[in-house]
Each structure stands twice: as C-alpha cells, then as structure tokens.
Design a protein around this motif. Structure first.
Motif, mmCIF file in Angstrom:
data_model
loop_
_atom_site.group_PDB
_atom_site.id
_atom_site.type_symbol
_atom_site.label_atom_id
_atom_site.label_comp_id
_atom_site.label_asym_id
_atom_site.label_seq_id
_atom_site.Cartn_x
_atom_site.Cartn_y
_atom_site.Cartn_z
ATOM 1 N N GLN A 197 11.138 -4.177 2.292
ATOM 2 C CA GLN A 197 10.215 -3.775 2.809
ATOM 3 C C GLN A 197 9.903 -4.501 4.803
ATOM 4 O O GLN A 197 10.497 -4.765 5.063
ATOM 5 C CB GLN A 197 8.924 -5.092 2.370
ATOM 6 C CG GLN A 197 9.018 -6.353 2.267
ATOM 7 C CD GLN A 197 8.510 -7.260 2.128
ATOM 8 O OE1 GLN A 197 7.294 -6.982 0.830
ATOM 9 N NE2 GLN A 197 8.149 -8.030 2.175
ATOM 10 N N ILE A 198 8.367 -3.571 5.307
ATOM 11 C CA ILE A 198 8.899 -4.400 5.978
ATOM 12 C C ILE A 198 8.087 -5.688 7.104
ATOM 13 O O ILE A 198 8.952 -6.329 7.745
ATOM 14 C CB ILE A 198 7.568 -3.576 7.027
ATOM 15 C CG1 ILE A 198 7.309 -2.223 7.085
ATOM 16 C CG2 ILE A 198 6.453 -3.829 8.426
ATOM 17 C CD1 ILE A 198 6.057 -0.612 6.652
ATOM 18 N N SER B 294 0.433 4.288 2.327
ATOM 19 C CA SER B 294 0.979 3.862 3.772
ATOM 20 C C SER B 294 2.391 2.685 3.797
ATOM 21 O O SER B 294 3.194 3.852 4.309
ATOM 22 C CB SER B 294 -0.013 2.894 4.337
ATOM 23 O OG SER B 294 -2.075 3.347 4.011
ATOM 24 N N GLU B 295 3.087 1.587 3.261
ATOM 25 C CA GLU B 295 3.416 0.890 3.710
ATOM 26 C C GLU B 295 5.167 1.977 2.902
ATOM 27 O O GLU B 295 5.542 2.078 3.927
ATOM 28 C CB GLU B 295 3.623 -0.291 2.993
ATOM 29 C CG GLU B 295 2.845 -0.784 4.119
ATOM 30 C CD GLU B 295 2.493 -2.214 3.718
ATOM 31 O OE1 GLU B 295 1.885 -2.874 2.646
ATOM 32 O OE2 GLU B 295 3.721 -3.278 3.293
ATOM 33 N N SER C 79 4.619 -10.223 11.466
ATOM 34 C CA SER C 79 6.504 -9.032 10.908
ATOM 35 C C SER C 79 5.368 -7.839 11.729
ATOM 36 O O SER C 79 6.031 -7.239 12.866
ATOM 37 C CB SER C 79 6.532 -8.777 9.938
ATOM 38 O OG SER C 79 7.345 -9.736 9.234
ATOM 39 N N GLU C 80 4.919 -7.475 10.854
ATOM 40 C CA GLU C 80 3.735 -6.976 11.005
ATOM 41 C C GLU C 80 2.640 -6.521 12.642
ATOM 42 O O GLU C 80 2.708 -5.380 13.037
ATOM 43 C CB GLU C 80 2.511 -6.592 10.766
ATOM 44 C CG GLU C 80 2.975 -6.033 8.570
ATOM 45 C CD GLU C 80 1.790 -6.432 7.444
ATOM 46 O OE1 GLU C 80 1.903 -7.333 6.835
ATOM 47 O OE2 GLU C 80 0.462 -5.622 8.000
ATOM 48 N N LYS D 63 13.626 -6.699 13.288
ATOM 49 C CA LYS D 63 13.379 -5.935 12.712
ATOM 50 C C LYS D 63 12.352 -5.092 13.054
ATOM 51 O O LYS D 63 11.845 -3.644 12.498
ATOM 52 C CB LYS D 63 12.751 -6.605 11.125
ATOM 53 C CG LYS D 63 13.008 -5.785 10.036
ATOM 54 C CD LYS D 63 12.155 -6.265 8.791
ATOM 55 C CE LYS D 63 12.484 -5.763 7.092
ATOM 56 N NZ LYS D 63 11.797 -6.286 6.063
ATOM 57 N N LEU E 20 12.834 -1.123 13.220
ATOM 58 C CA LEU E 20 11.717 -0.792 12.800
ATOM 59 C C LEU E 20 11.009 0.588 13.746
ATOM 60 O O LEU E 20 10.593 1.856 12.895
ATOM 61 C CB LEU E 20 10.635 -0.862 11.941
ATOM 62 C CG LEU E 20 11.373 -1.876 10.834
ATOM 63 C CD1 LEU E 20 10.040 -2.799 10.255
ATOM 64 C CD2 LEU E 20 11.971 -1.628 9.270
ATOM 65 N N LEU F 183 4.614 -5.620 15.269
ATOM 66 C CA LEU F 183 5.336 -4.473 15.090
ATOM 67 C C LEU F 183 4.532 -3.397 15.284
ATOM 68 O O LEU F 183 4.718 -2.718 16.437
ATOM 69 C CB LEU F 183 5.531 -3.604 13.514
ATOM 70 C CG LEU F 183 6.496 -2.454 12.939
ATOM 71 C CD1 LEU F 183 7.530 -1.998 13.964
ATOM 72 C CD2 LEU F 183 6.819 -2.100 12.000
ATOM 73 N N ILE G 59 -0.856 -0.947 9.488
ATOM 74 C CA ILE G 59 -0.277 -0.583 9.496
ATOM 75 C C ILE G 59 -0.881 0.089 8.395
ATOM 76 O O ILE G 59 -1.191 1.878 8.847
ATOM 77 C CB ILE G 59 1.339 -0.528 9.568
ATOM 78 C CG1 ILE G 59 2.123 -0.961 10.589
ATOM 79 C CG2 ILE G 59 2.065 0.434 8.638
ATOM 80 C CD1 ILE G 59 2.968 -2.048 10.353
ATOM 81 N N PRO G 60 -1.260 -0.069 7.894
ATOM 82 C CA PRO G 60 -2.122 0.565 6.153
ATOM 83 C C PRO G 60 -2.950 1.085 6.530
ATOM 84 O O PRO G 60 -3.386 0.111 7.760
ATOM 85 C CB PRO G 60 -2.057 -1.045 4.999
ATOM 86 C CG PRO G 60 -1.605 -1.952 5.345
ATOM 87 C CD PRO G 60 -1.243 -1.749 7.266
ATOM 88 N N LEU G 61 -3.400 1.965 5.605
ATOM 89 C CA LEU G 61 -4.854 2.689 5.147
ATOM 90 C C LEU G 61 -5.408 1.534 5.058
ATOM 91 O O LEU G 61 -6.866 0.923 5.356
ATOM 92 C CB LEU G 61 -4.568 3.655 5.050
ATOM 93 C CG LEU G 61 -6.348 4.295 4.457
ATOM 94 C CD1 LEU G 61 -7.190 4.368 5.876
ATOM 95 C CD2 LEU G 61 -6.240 5.809 3.521
ATOM 96 N N SER H 14 0.799 -0.857 -0.273
ATOM 97 C CA SER H 14 -0.528 -0.183 0.118
ATOM 98 C C SER H 14 0.691 1.592 -0.287
ATOM 99 O O SER H 14 2.454 1.122 0.860
ATOM 100 C CB SER H 14 -0.666 -0.066 1.160
ATOM 101 O OG SER H 14 -0.037 0.363 2.606
#
Lengths: 505, 505
Positions: free
Chosen positions: A347-348, A149-150, B149-150, B197, B201, B153, B348-350, A147
């Motif tokens: 990337q994340i 956002s990322e 991962s997300e 990571k 971040l 975070l 994290i993203p929209l 996205s």
C-alpha cells in the motif's frame, strides 16, 4: 476525561447515533446551508480550558447536523451508496479502542492475521479464483486498501515497476527514464475520475477508450495498443470497470483479459460498487474472465454494509507490489518477516488501522445469507422504481443495472435539467445527473440500507410532484389520448380533465 | 441487527473498551503468538447464517486480544506513540454513525467546513504563519491527510507538476518526459522510510543527504543542488524533518528554507511526531524558518490525542495541489464550487471520512491547556527515564529529545543487542533499536497517554532485570569502585557483595 466519563459519553453517543438513524427520514436529505455557515456558529480558536462533553454533544446537533448531507437517508439516491451498518459501526469503535498500527506482522499480529483471513473469507464469498487468495499456495493475496482510488494507483505503480524491470532485462541499454517517458495506460470513457487521477499521479497518460453502449470491448483495446506501439509508446496497464459510475455498465472482462494476456499488460478490475453483487451467484456471469486479471478491487464500504473505509484488493502476484513499494529500515524489521505479509509493502502509506475488524463483525453478524438478502432487496427496490418510472408516460428509463436506474423526462435535456434543479432545490430527495448516449439522464440509486418500498414511493412522489410543475400530468395524458384517438380517426373534443379523472380511476 | 440491538452492542463495546484500557497493564505488551495463530482459531469461511453479537464479542477476547500488540500500554515504548483518547474514540464513533463522504462541499457541507475551521484552530495552536491558514486572504490552507506518507507524496507530486509547468513556460521545447526523467528530490539520511517511498512512488529519486549529528544543514543541500545541476539534473523538492524517526533530531529549517527559496525548490516539512510539541511555546524555536516552507505536516494521531488517522497538512498555495490533482466529472460538480475547498483535489483518494470530528472533540474536551499539559508531562517522563539510565553506570544515554531517550549498554553493540533480545523475548516492555553515530542504541519512547512515573519505573526495572543477566550490577560496581580505589592508590580486596550492599543503602 477518565474512563468513567467515557462510559457515559460513549453510551450517550451510541444512543445519539441510534436516534439519528431511527429518525433520519424526518430530516431533509440535502442541508439548507450556504458556504461558510459553520464559521458563524463556531469560535475562531480552540478553547483554552477543556469543555464538558455534554456541551460538545449539544453542538453536534446545533452546528454540525444542519450542514450534513444525510447519506443514510432512504431519500439519498445520489452517487452510489456508502455503507453503514450497526455491526460496521461497532467494529469501527473497537478498532479505535485498540488503536494499534498494523504496518508489520510484529506491530500487531492480530491486525495482519485477521486481514489475511478476512480477505480469504471475502474472496471465497464472491467466488474469486483461488489464485488470488492468501490461502493459495502461490504468491497471490488480498489486502484492504482505503479506497478504490488507492487500489487503482497501487496497481498502476506496480505495473509500471514491473514493465521497467521486464524491459530492462531484455534491453539493458534502456534507461528507466526512457521507458517511463513512453508508458501509456488505458481505461474506458466511462471510468471513474479516480482512474484518470491515478494516471496523473503516476505520470502515466491514462487513455480513455470509446465504449460500445458504455462497455469497453477487447477489439477497441487491441487496436489502441497496436496504434500506440506503432507510435513508439509502451502500453502497460488497463483498468476495466465492472459497474461504471455513470450507468453501472460492465466492461467485457473476458475479451479485455485475453488481449492483456496476449500483449503482456497488467489488467486491473475496478468493481467498486457492483463487486458486492458477486456475493449472489446469479450475478457472477458479469465477472467472467476474472481469472485473466492481475488485480481485482471492490468496496464493501459501498454496497456491502462495511463502514468506510474498506476497499479490498486482490492480486495474483503480491511480489510485484512488494518490489514496487519496499523501503525497509532497521526500526521496521522483526524476526517473523516472511511468515506473514507485511502489508506496508502492499500500500501507499506506512500506517494502517485495524480495518478488518469491521469486516469481520459484518460478515459474522449478517452471515452470507444476510448479505445476499441485502443485495437482492436493493436490486428489487430499483426494479420497483423502474416500474414507477415506466408507469408515467412523461418519463423514460434510459438504462438500469443493479441498484441504479437512469431516467429522464422525454424531450429536450433542458426539461430534465429543470426537473433536477427543482428536486435539488426542494432538498427532499438527492439525485445527480450523468450523460447517457448523448442525453442528460438522472441517476436514481437505492443507497440506504434501511430503504423500503414505501421510501421508494416517497422519493418517486417527490419527483412526480416536481415534474408536475414542468409538464402537468393532464397535458401528457391528453396528448397521448388525442394521438390514440386521432389514429383511430375519432374527433377529440372532450374536456382533458375528464380524461384525467377516468385514467385515475 | 436493528437499532435496539445496536444500543446494547454499542454500549457493551464502550464498556469493553473502557475495561480494556483500564486494565491494560495486566497484559503483556508483546503478544505470545506465532505467525498463523489466528487461522487455528477462526473458521475458513464466513458463516452462512448471521451470528449473535455476544458471540462475536466473546471471540474478540478469545481470538483477537491474544494477538494484539498493546500500543496503549504504558510499557509500549517502541516506535512513536499512536494517539488514543476517549474524546478521540467518541469522535470516531460519530464519524462512523454519520458516515458521510466529504469529497466535495456539497457532498456534506459540515464535513468540509469543520475541517476548514479545525485546520485554522490547529494552525493557530502551533503558531503557524497566517499564510498557511484557510482563514488568510491568500491561497494557503490546511487539509487532513490520512498519514504523513500521503502528505509527503502529495507535496512531491505537486512540486513535480509545478516544476514541469515552470520549466515548460520558459522552455516550450522541453517535453514533459524530458523534465520528469531528470527530476531529483532531497532529504536527510535520517528521514522516515515513507519519504524514500514517496520518491519511489512518484518516480523521483529521493537522495539521502548526510547529516551533522543527525541534522540536515543548508550548506549540504546547497552543495548537492549545485552538483546535481551540473550533472544536468533538475532538483525540485526537499523534505526536512522536525523530529526524525531514529533520534528525534530537528533539521535546520531556516538554513534549508533559505536555500530552497533561492534555488526555487519546494520545501516540505515532515514533523509527524514532534510537531505536536509546538503547542507549547517553549519548543517553537525548533520550527524557526517555517515561513520559508511550502508545505508543513504533522500527526495529531501520533502525539496529540487524536485517534489514527489524522495527519494535517498546510500549504502556502493550494492551487498547486488542485492543478496536480483535479480531474472533474459531471457527477462531482455542484453549484457552490469555488466558495469552499473541494478537498478531493487536495489528496490522493476521492473518498474521505469525516475526520475533523475527532479533532474537534479532542480540542474542545482537552482545551489548549490540557493538550499542553499532556505534551509537557510526557517530556518530563522521558527526562525521568533519562535520569534512571544515567544512574546506572552500565548504561549510557546516547541522545534524548522530546519523549524519546536513546540509550545503550556501554561497550560493544552485541551487549545492547542481547539486552534487546532478552527484553523482547520477555514481552513485558516493547522497545526497538536504531543506529546513532555508528552504534546500536535502544529507543525508549513515552507513548501511552496514561503513563505515570511508576510506569516508567516499572519499564526501567524490567530493563535492569534483563541487564543484570548480562552484566551483573555488582560486577560494574566492583569494577568502578576498584578503578576509583586504584586511582587513589588503595588496595582493593573487599567482598564485592559488601560494596553492592553499601551502594543500595
């Protein structure tokens, strides 16, 4: 479920999707459900025994569809489009079928390699400077993020690590915490909420700079940098927007680029929606200055027919990403390291789907000309809508750009708000508001790939129908005619309905 | 491409995927390509005119498949599984067909509501305490993230904001930068690279604590917190792993939870792979202490038959996520706010895809018992592999857990390294290494959903075949027999091949 069942279920789903999209105009674009509706329709727990797929498919229509906002209805004119095309859907199917995870070249070479090549195809298609392409000699390259956002966050985190390294090289006494506590980033007051969120997530204050008719200018940025440096802060990152969320305005990239280059700030470009227009040469003047940027991102999953998610990002120097994100382990190492990008460092998340397949399908099956035609058709449809608005004296067009027209009822904001509420309540057309130059405006966006002139006329009819309940057309016409006749010094005593009938001849 | 073409193309793709998975054993699991192979097979630019879908499908087989690492081959025994099931694929198809973006309830109510309900179904399925469920009275709830991962975070960023607020409430003189510059987080030296990571971040040092036989214990954490507080640091976050990447070890959650609760640290649980085992009651003792955690995450897209990406995360108090992530705008507001979660504030993203559909399809079409059967079958297959390893005296099992067996050739590491290199070079079985107790071991994981006992035997045969080239079986047997006979005081002079033949009877 064995493969024979899958052949039946999968083909039934292909037909279901085709039928859904073929007949989408028959559904209200906004669903008629209240929060909690689905709890009434589904059990509270998963079933103990497996069920037949036919029952599940029946429940899609019974339970899910009544609660779906139909983003691919031609009467969905809200937000910006999210892409949907048949090649995109089939690409997504193949990606699910292969189901590989492309965190390194070795974990599925085709996944990395097709992405590298697609980023080259796409970069050339929008005429990005070669320095951003994987096929250039330098450290530039492109990657598919999930996205915008990322992408914004990846840019910010990379910029943050870069400035810490730069400053500690010249001032070894500075600690990382000293520097990080003073970083600031900039964007315009028109930027998408995801830009502010990136600042929040990265612990870097994202300062919203004022705009000139929604456009961020170089001098505004220069002044902010000067002011903040004087206050002891460390400016590090700027997000310019090409096609803002509210009104599709384009920041002055050339001016911002020159300032960022002079001041050593990372310039990231968020062209989430409007970037797709750069496939047409006639819009490329809006990206003038692109060669001055550090990273560039747009969403083919918005306006370029590739199903969500597909958000390509190009950087001039991928090494900054790798340095910010690389945390390797023995189980991730492989003998081909260094010969191809290991995209996990760009990337994340660690995991990544085979997203380039759907991009490849779309680019091949539409071809460059097919994609250009799609963009031009949608812009033409927006122009048609703008003409419709202009033809009705109760309305005014505030601004328009690309596939977006911002319009309102003349007069106080509350009229426009009432109109919006009535349109939303009737669920036939979906539009959303924003503010433009201190006034409430309605955003009408051409979204669905299948939108025709007739569809735009239908949406407009619904808007007019609702407007008629607020300000009868006759009243406007009478007032206008009266004013004209007054100006000419002629007494007005005719029946308003006569005037209306004359006008409608 | 019109809907009629899509019906043909989509159905051809369903057959292609079914054929691919039906015949996957015939392909080498590791592809025979070198970096850059695909550049030779594809043009350097997108085509000007659109192409026929049949040509694209032919190119999938011609250009893509030779470069695919086949994650769903039963001979893929590397990493951990990534899930793939027919209901999951069809769910992904429907998600692409509907193509809505679920960033708020209003943007597609069914998208949010099905996710809320699926998180309840799934939470109950693994017996999560009610406090984590959306259907509880409190502020707890579940959301589908894209990856572990997300989730890690998101937990860290929330914990970071929480501690800043907590500390500034009690010490208003502290600045945000003062606090953020001193934060530290902990995990074990066995944690996945994505945990490190996340620290990178979020600019929070992630300290790797030593483990006791790969298990992180409470006292180790307590001592680290004490030491770091004395040094003026501010501990804020702990990531415990249930099922580590290397050896599938389980941290002692109960001990860690007690320490975190006493010390006011956020405890996040990463059960990416092994969390799926908790659908079986006999493995739930491994999550003892779960009620002490703040957030819990596992990946049905690994071991629970839901195609990537589907990484549910539950939190005890979703308010902390919303406070860390909320940056609202007028175009995102809607009248139903507060009645249902607006999941954009939980991630994290929209943007977000309709990912709960595939989870719903899998849970209904397999049923609870079908999913339990899948997990138990895979663990049984791993036990079968372990027995095969134990039956060959050249090998030793280092450790095994769930669907993973870590084994090695007895003796120096270089023997095992040579074995791995030979297996990888032959491309018939894919396994990867890790370190266990200072020694190199090979990780053999049951991955593909379709794996049978015969498949495990086939993988083992390949391992034995390659081992025979390093240490002939006869030599081992001779030595073993010799040693036994020596012990018994019997002279050994027989022909080794005779012994081998006797053993193989």
């Amino acid at each position: 479920m064995d493969s024979q069942d899958f052949r039946e279920f999968g083909k039934a789903m292909v037909d279901y999707i085709a039928d859904y999209l073929d007949t989408i105009r028959e559904r209200n674009v906004i669903p008629s459900v209240e929060p909690g509706y689905l709890q009434e329709l589904l059990p509270k727990e998963a079933p103990a025994q497996g069920e037949n797929w036919k029952d599940v498919l029946l429940d899609v229509e019974r339970a899910i569809m009544p609660g779906v906002t139909h983003w691919h209805s031609p009467y969905f004119n809200a937000y910006y489009p999210t892409a949907n095309s048949y090649p995109g859907i089939v690409g997504e199917m193949l990606s699910a079928g292969i189901g590989c995870i492309g965190f390194s070249w070795m974990s599925s070479p085709a996944c990395t390699e097709l992405e590298v090549i697609m980023m080259n195809w796409l970069g050339k298609l929008i005429d990005l400077p070669e320095v951003f392409l994987n096929c250039s000699d330098g450290p530039g390259g492109g990657v598919i993020q999930g996205s915008a956002s990322e992408a914004t966050l990846v840019g910010l985190l990379s910029a943050k690590e870069k400035i810490v390294k730069d400053l500690r090289k010249s001032n070894p006494d500075l600690t990382e915490a000293d520097i990080k506590g003073k970083l600031v980033a900039y964007t315009s007051d028109q930027a998408n909420s995801s830009v502010e969120k990136a600042g929040l997530l990265a612990s870097v204050p994202m300062i919203h700079l004022p705009t000139d008719n929604c456009i961020l200018r170089g001098e505004t940025l220069r002044e902010a940098i000067r002011r903040d440096r004087e206050a002891g802060l460390i400016p590090c990152y700027v997000v310019a927007t090409l096609g803002t969320t509210g009104t599709c305005a384009f920041d002055n990239l050339e001016e911002l680029g020159l300032v960022c280059n002079e001041e050593n700030l990372w310039l990231h470009v968020d062209a989430a929606y409007a970037g797709s227009a750069f496939v047409c040469p006639e819009y490329r003047h809006l990206m003038k200055g692109i060669e001055l940027c550090d990273s560039f991102n747009f969403n083919p999953h918005k306006w370029m027919l590739v199903n969500f998610d597909c958000s390509p990002m190009w950087v001039k120097n991928s090494q900054y990403l790798v340095e910010a994100f690389n945390v390797d382990r023995i189980y991730l190492k492989h003998q081909h390291e260094g010969h191809a990008p290991d995209y996990r460092h760009w990337q994340i998340p660690l995991g990544r789907r085979f997203r380039s397949l759907k991009l490849w399908f779309v680019l091949r099956i539409y071809g460059i000309e097919g994609i250009q035609k799609h963009i031009r058709t949608q812009i033409d449809l927006a122009k048609h809508f703008e003409q419709l608005v202009c033809s009705d004296r109760r309305f005014e067009v505030a601004t328009s750009s690309m596939g977006l027209v911002c319009f309102r009822l003349k007069g106080e904001d509350n009229l426009t708000q009432i109109l919006l509420d009535k349109i939303t309540a009737n669920k036939k057309v979906y539009i959303i508001p924003c503010h433009y130059q201190g006034k409430l405006v309605l955003r009408f966006v051409i979204c669905a790939r299948t939108t025709t002139v007739d569809d735009v006329n239908t949406s407009w009819s619904e808007i007019v129908f609702q407007a008629n309940e607020i300000i009868p057309r006759s009243q406007i016409i009478v007032e206008a005619e009266k004013s004209k006749l007054d100006t000419l010094g002629i007494a007005t005593s005719r029946d308003p309905s006569n005037i209306l009938m004359e006008k409608s001849k």
